[in-house]
Design a protein around this motif. Structure first.
Motif, PDB file in Angstrom:
ATOM      1  N   ALA A  48       0.830  -1.214   0.000  1.00 43.55           N
ATOM      2  CA  ALA A  48       0.000   0.000   0.000  1.00 43.55           C
ATOM      3  C   ALA A  48       0.862   1.259   0.000  1.00 43.55           C
ATOM      4  CB  ALA A  48      -0.927  -0.011   1.210  1.00 43.55           C
ATOM      5  N   LEU A  49       1.914   1.248   0.793  1.00 42.11           N
ATOM      6  CA  LEU A  49       2.824   2.391   0.815  1.00 42.11           C
ATOM      7  C   LEU A  49       3.525   2.545  -0.532  1.00 42.11           C
ATOM      8  CD1 LEU A  49       4.478   4.652   2.133  1.00 42.11           C
ATOM      9  CD2 LEU A  49       5.979   2.882   3.095  1.00 42.11           C
ATOM     10  N   GLY A  50       4.002   1.432  -1.070  1.00 43.31           N
ATOM     11  CA  GLY A  50       4.693   1.482  -2.354  1.00 43.31           C
ATOM     12  C   GLY A  50       3.795   1.973  -3.467  1.00 43.31           C
ATOM     13  N   ARG A  51       2.542   1.589  -3.398  1.00 41.87           N
ATOM     14  CA  ARG A  51       1.579   2.053  -4.408  1.00 41.87           C
ATOM     15  C   ARG A  51       1.440   3.567  -4.353  1.00 41.87           C
ATOM     16  NH1 ARG A  51      -4.831   0.809  -3.771  1.00 41.87           N
ATOM     17  NH2 ARG A  51      -5.607   2.134  -5.452  1.00 41.87           N
ATOM     18  N   ARG A  52       1.341   4.096  -3.150  1.00 46.03           N
ATOM     19  CA  ARG A  52       1.212   5.557  -3.031  1.00 46.03           C
ATOM     20  C   ARG A  52       2.483   6.253  -3.526  1.00 46.03           C
ATOM     21  NH1 ARG A  52       0.579   9.346   2.294  1.00 46.03           N
ATOM     22  NH2 ARG A  52       0.046  11.244   1.169  1.00 46.03           N
ATOM     23  N   LEU A  53       3.628   5.718  -3.140  1.00 40.50           N
ATOM     24  CA  LEU A  53       4.890   6.312  -3.578  1.00 40.50           C
ATOM     25  C   LEU A  53       5.032   6.250  -5.097  1.00 40.50           C
ATOM     26  CD1 LEU A  53       7.217   4.762  -0.849  1.00 40.50           C
ATOM     27  CD2 LEU A  53       6.711   7.202  -1.122  1.00 40.50           C
ATOM     28  N   PHE A  54       4.559   5.160  -5.678  1.00 36.71           N
ATOM     29  CA  PHE A  54       4.663   4.959  -7.124  1.00 36.71           C
ATOM     30  C   PHE A  54       3.970   6.089  -7.878  1.00 36.71           C
ATOM     31  CE2 PHE A  54       3.318   3.030 -11.158  1.00 36.71           C
ATOM     32  CZ  PHE A  54       4.448   2.352 -11.560  1.00 36.71           C
ATOM     33  N   TYR A  55       2.897   6.588  -7.309  1.00 35.36           N
ATOM     34  CA  TYR A  55       2.114   7.643  -7.966  1.00 35.36           C
ATOM     35  C   TYR A  55       2.465   9.043  -7.466  1.00 35.36           C
ATOM     36  CZ  TYR A  55      -0.928   4.232 -10.255  1.00 35.36           C
ATOM     37  OH  TYR A  55      -1.415   3.226 -11.066  1.00 35.36           O
ATOM     38  N   ASP A  56       3.453   9.153  -6.615  1.00 33.39           N
ATOM     39  CA  ASP A  56       3.758  10.450  -5.995  1.00 33.39           C
ATOM     40  C   ASP A  56       4.879  11.172  -6.753  1.00 33.39           C
ATOM     41  OD1 ASP A  56       4.256  12.637  -4.393  1.00 33.39           O
ATOM     42  OD2 ASP A  56       4.079  11.511  -2.521  1.00 33.39           O
ATOM     43  N   ALA A  57       4.534  12.303  -7.337  1.00 33.97           N
ATOM     44  CA  ALA A  57       5.522  13.079  -8.099  1.00 33.97           C
ATOM     45  C   ALA A  57       6.534  13.780  -7.194  1.00 33.97           C
ATOM     46  CB  ALA A  57       4.809  14.093  -8.990  1.00 33.97           C
ATOM     47  N   ASP A  58       6.336  13.729  -5.891  1.00 33.65           N
ATOM     48  CA  ASP A  58       7.365  14.278  -5.002  1.00 33.65           C
ATOM     49  C   ASP A  58       8.641  13.440  -5.020  1.00 33.65           C
ATOM     50  OD1 ASP A  58       6.370  16.658  -4.137  1.00 33.65           O
ATOM     51  OD2 ASP A  58       5.445  15.860  -2.322  1.00 33.65           O
ATOM     52  N   LEU A  59       8.618  12.344  -5.732  1.00 34.92           N
ATOM     53  CA  LEU A  59       9.842  11.563  -5.897  1.00 34.92           C
ATOM     54  C   LEU A  59      10.735  12.134  -6.995  1.00 34.92           C
ATOM     55  CD1 LEU A  59       8.398   9.644  -3.980  1.00 34.92           C
ATOM     56  CD2 LEU A  59       9.192   7.730  -5.371  1.00 34.92           C
ATOM     57  N   SER A  60      10.279  13.187  -7.665  1.00 29.89           N
ATOM     58  CA  SER A  60      11.127  13.861  -8.663  1.00 29.89           C
ATOM     59  C   SER A  60      11.500  15.242  -8.133  1.00 29.89           C
ATOM     60  CB  SER A  60      10.387  13.986  -9.996  1.00 29.89           C
ATOM     61  OG  SER A  60       9.230  14.793  -9.863  1.00 29.89           O
ATOM     62  N   PRO A  86      -3.925   5.802  -5.635  1.00 30.45           N
ATOM     63  CA  PRO A  86      -4.675   5.660  -4.373  1.00 30.45           C
ATOM     64  C   PRO A  86      -5.239   7.006  -3.924  1.00 30.45           C
ATOM     65  CG  PRO A  86      -2.329   5.722  -3.928  1.00 30.45           C
ATOM     66  CD  PRO A  86      -2.481   5.897  -5.419  1.00 30.45           C
ATOM     67  N   ASP A  87      -6.530   7.172  -4.071  1.00 35.32           N
ATOM     68  CA  ASP A  87      -7.129   8.468  -3.762  1.00 35.32           C
ATOM     69  C   ASP A  87      -7.195   8.752  -2.272  1.00 35.32           C
ATOM     70  OD1 ASP A  87      -7.884  10.072  -6.054  1.00 35.32           O
ATOM     71  OD2 ASP A  87      -9.054   8.336  -6.672  1.00 35.32           O
ATOM     72  N   ASP A  88      -7.250   7.704  -1.478  1.00 32.48           N
ATOM     73  CA  ASP A  88      -7.490   7.932  -0.054  1.00 32.48           C
ATOM     74  C   ASP A  88      -6.632   6.980   0.774  1.00 32.48           C
ATOM     75  OD1 ASP A  88      -8.641   8.995   2.170  1.00 32.48           O
ATOM     76  OD2 ASP A  88     -10.465   7.790   2.057  1.00 32.48           O
ATOM     77  N   PRO A  89      -5.316   7.175   0.729  1.00 33.79           N
ATOM     78  CA  PRO A  89      -4.415   6.159   1.295  1.00 33.79           C
ATOM     79  C   PRO A  89      -4.558   5.943   2.791  1.00 33.79           C
ATOM     80  CG  PRO A  89      -3.209   8.145   0.721  1.00 33.79           C
ATOM     81  CD  PRO A  89      -4.584   8.297   0.152  1.00 33.79           C
ATOM     82  N   CYS A  90      -5.013   6.950   3.520  1.00 38.68           N
ATOM     83  CA  CYS A  90      -5.132   6.780   4.972  1.00 38.68           C
ATOM     84  C   CYS A  90      -6.580   6.798   5.449  1.00 38.68           C
ATOM     85  CB  CYS A  90      -4.314   7.850   5.698  1.00 38.68           C
ATOM     86  SG  CYS A  90      -2.543   7.482   5.676  1.00 38.68           S
ATOM     87  N   GLY A  91      -7.485   6.663   4.507  1.00 35.34           N
ATOM     88  CA  GLY A  91      -8.883   6.571   4.886  1.00 35.34           C
ATOM     89  C   GLY A  91      -9.420   7.827   5.517  1.00 35.34           C
ATOM     90  N   SER A  92      -8.953   8.974   5.031  1.00 36.25           N
ATOM     91  CA  SER A  92      -9.370  10.233   5.648  1.00 36.25           C
ATOM     92  C   SER A  92     -10.698  10.739   5.120  1.00 36.25           C
ATOM     93  CB  SER A  92      -8.298  11.305   5.415  1.00 36.25           C
ATOM     94  OG  SER A  92      -8.045  11.444   4.031  1.00 36.25           O
TER      95      SER A  92
END
Lengths: 164, 317
Positions: free
Chosen positions: B47-59, B310-316
């Motif tokens: 689940a964490l990796g999925r969120r990171l995969f889509y996170d442009a903050d990795l660039s 993942p639109d809602d990774p922490c169920g907020s």
């Protein structure tokens, strides 16, 4: 572990090779206003979307992505350190419209809150400063333009009608 | 006292949930992939990796995530021959699809030294693609600002006390990529058309010596295209002249949606990609093989919401 991973990564990197433009090239006629943009701050919400005039280029100033509330989550939303914004424009003459950008930012054109489907996209003409162009067939009405994932706060931007 | 007991119980439940063994969902006959001993699979890591995969903050400037190039609708490849990096540097090789990467013995098109997804993940992040070289502390700094990420790292890495660093990032990304399993094609279900069935017979005779096994790759490096001095393939890693122009056999599940093809994206159509192989197929057999390759598309994989943004990774919400 990280040092080993980084070393492996750097082995793969090669020298950058940017395109060179000895001099700027004038954009095509339908984007003739591109070279003389007027400054414009982007909106942060659809309720405060900044109006664009088709055929008039702008030097948009974008807020941080963290401060933008999109109507529809962009397919490529950009990270927290990127920039984005919300604009709107009105189409009075139906036809094919082009959104031209000076970056590779993600854009959505929304009609009644739903993304319109683009009919073409590509790079801008070399050395014009236009990096990306996306075309839409639009009926008369009001549209929202979402910009997401821009690398800087500044974005040259233009919406224009293409010749029939 | 009751509060503390409840807290302890909650922590125990969380620990049990995190420690629960990962269950691979695989068809009969497919053996689970080898996973590094120091990075066992878990739902929290995926689940964490999925969120990171889509996170442009990795660039470096927040414009490019892994998913910018690895698009699910293209089986985690993209439609460009190559993709420019975050600063506009031209890309060098075609973006590969990610279906079943957990089974690959080496990652990247031409470097047998990259044998884990953990190592591979760092190549684009610190390379020209995402441009983080020289800013090694920036990604952990960005992620640490986010309360949801802090929660996710704690759940994914209790053994590392939820430490947010590039080692954890690489481990989580690799775990998500290992979860990208695709064995649901019409070919897998035995639902081939007569044309595709005939194509399979041709494929088995002429293509399967390299495109072999459950993932349609022998994992070896072959010369298919004329040697290009601008990209020497395996020779760049080994320094051996006989490795000039060798590239790893690509897996073929979802091949119809991962074009353009070849390591340089030079084949604009699948028909062209077939024609450029050193095998003699007439038009009829080419058509049959094409029908078979089309039947290797796994719609369930391409449209699986578990692999999407993942639109809602922490169920907020």
């Amino acid at each position: 572990m990280f040092n080993a991973l980084l070393a492996a990564a750097l082995l793969q990197a090669s020298a950058p090779a940017h395109d060179r433009c000895p001099e700027a090239v004038a954009p095509p006629a339908e984007l003739s206003g591109w070279a003389s943009p007027r400054p414009l701050g982007a909106g942060r919400t659809v309720g405060r979307a900044t109006m664009l005039t088709p055929g008039v280029a702008v030097a948009a100033r974008l807020p941080s992505t963290r401060d933008v509330r999109y109507v529809v989550r962009p397919e490529k939303p950009g990270g927290s350190v990127s920039y984005g914004g919300v604009f709107a424009f009105t189409v009075t003459t139906p036809g094919r419209y082009r959104v031209a950008l000076g970056s590779g930012a993600w854009i959505d054109v929304l009609a009644d809150g739903k993304p319109a489907t683009s009919v073409a996209h590509g790079h801008g003409p070399a050395c014009t400063g236009i990096r990306k162009m996306v075309d839409f067939d639009l009926a008369a009405g009001r549209y929202v333009l979402q910009v997401a994932g821009n690398g800087t706060a500044d974005l040259p931007l233009m919406v224009t009608k293409l010749p029939a | 006292m009751i509060g503390r007991a409840a807290l302890t119980l909650a922590a125990l439940i969380l620990t049990v949930a995190v420690a629960a063994p990962w269950r691979w969902s695989l068809p009969p006959g497919v053996v689970a992939p080898i996973v590094p001993a120091d990075n066992p699979m878990s739902a929290a890591k995926v689940a964490l990796g999925r969120r990171l995969f889509y996170d442009a903050d990795l660039s470096i400037d927040g414009t490019m995530s892994c998913a910018s190039c690895h698009e699910q609708k293209h089986a985690f490849a993209d439609v460009n021959a190559t993709r420019p990096g975050v600063h506009g540097d031209p890309g060098r090789r075609n973006v590969p699809g990610l279906a079943n990467v957990a089974w690959l013995s080496s990652l990247t098109s031409a470097d047998p030294r990259v044998t884990t997804l953990e190592a591979q993940a760092m190549i684009p992040i610190f390379g020209l693609e995402m441009g983080m070289h020289g800013s090694e502390q920036e990604i952990p700094r960005r992620l640490t600002r986010d309360v949801c990420y802090r929660r996710q790292f704690r759940a994914a890495f209790p053994d590392r006390r939820g430490r947010i660093d590039m080692t954890s990032v690489a481990m989580a990304l690799a775990s998500f990529e290992r979860s990208l399993v695709s064995f649901g094609t019409p070919a897998d279900r035995g639902a081939l058309s007569p044309q595709a069935t005939a194509g399979k017979a041709v494929f088995d005779q002429t293509c399967a010596s390299c495109h072999s096994g459950p993932i349609f790759s022998d994992g070896h490096f072959h010369v298919i295209l004329p040697v290009d001095k601008a990209d020497r393939g395996l020779a760049e890693a080994t320094g051996r002249a006989e490795d000039e122009g060798r590239f790893r056999t690509p897996p073929l599940r979802n091949v119809a949606v991962t074009g353009p093809w070849f390591h340089d994206g030079s084949a604009r159509t699948l028909r062209d990609a077939i024609a450029r192989h050193p095998v003699m197929l007439d038009a009829a057999d080419t058509g049959r093989v094409l029908a078979y390759l089309m039947a290797l598309t796994d719609r369930g994989f391409i449209e699986n919401p578990a692999f999407a943004y993942p639109d809602d990774p922490c169920g907020s919400k």
